[in-house]
Design an enzyme around this catalytic site. Sequence first.
Site, mmCIF file in Angstrom:
data_model
loop_
_atom_site.group_PDB
_atom_site.id
_atom_site.type_symbol
_atom_site.label_atom_id
_atom_site.label_comp_id
_atom_site.label_asym_id
_atom_site.label_seq_id
_atom_site.Cartn_x
_atom_site.Cartn_y
_atom_site.Cartn_z
ATOM 1 N N PRO A 116 0.813 -1.220 0.000
ATOM 2 C CA PRO A 116 0.000 0.000 0.000
ATOM 3 C C PRO A 116 0.847 1.272 0.000
ATOM 4 C CG PRO A 116 0.137 -0.862 2.211
ATOM 5 C CD PRO A 116 0.895 -1.828 1.327
ATOM 6 N N CYS A 117 1.497 1.540 -1.110
ATOM 7 C CA CYS A 117 2.389 2.701 -1.190
ATOM 8 C C CYS A 117 1.631 4.014 -1.004
ATOM 9 C CB CYS A 117 3.170 2.706 -2.492
ATOM 10 S SG CYS A 117 2.131 2.666 -3.960
#
Length: 172
Positions: A116-117
């Site tokens: 989940p950048c």
Amino acid sequence: MDKAATTPVHSQNFKARARSAAHSRLFAKAVVPQVVDDDIETTIDYPETASQRQAYLSPKTNRRVTEFQYRVYDVCRQVPLGYYTTYKAISDHLRSGPRAVGNALSKNPFCPLPIPCHRVLTSDCYIGGFSGDTKSKIFFKKAKLEKEGLEFDDSGFLSETMQQSRFFNEFQ
């Protein structure tokens, strides 16, 4: 590793840097796209073993993912739903630099899950770039984070009430 099922531990000592005027100007120039991608559920297969990682070719760059990129992704995947971290927090953990972390995340082919950048902000809690873009895709990042319960002001900064309570840096 299913971090979403555990109670996250967050730092009690986070203090955001002073707001950057450059970030405020950048957000003011950003263009909201007609369609905003707020998907936070799509999960892409993530190579776990060394042989899987060596064989994986990123559809985003058409190249192999580097060892450093995997190190960044392995740390980033620990940030739980509804929390955020900073490029600096990840770089401190990896003994690297924030720009190197940002560069690795801009090439992340495993978004939104398991890497989940979109949960990574700048040290002054500005939304930062997304997918290598700072002009329109930042609204994708903002929409994803808002869907996860984070709140931002009209200049693209995380609300001050969430800066302390939602910061995560207890990386393993």
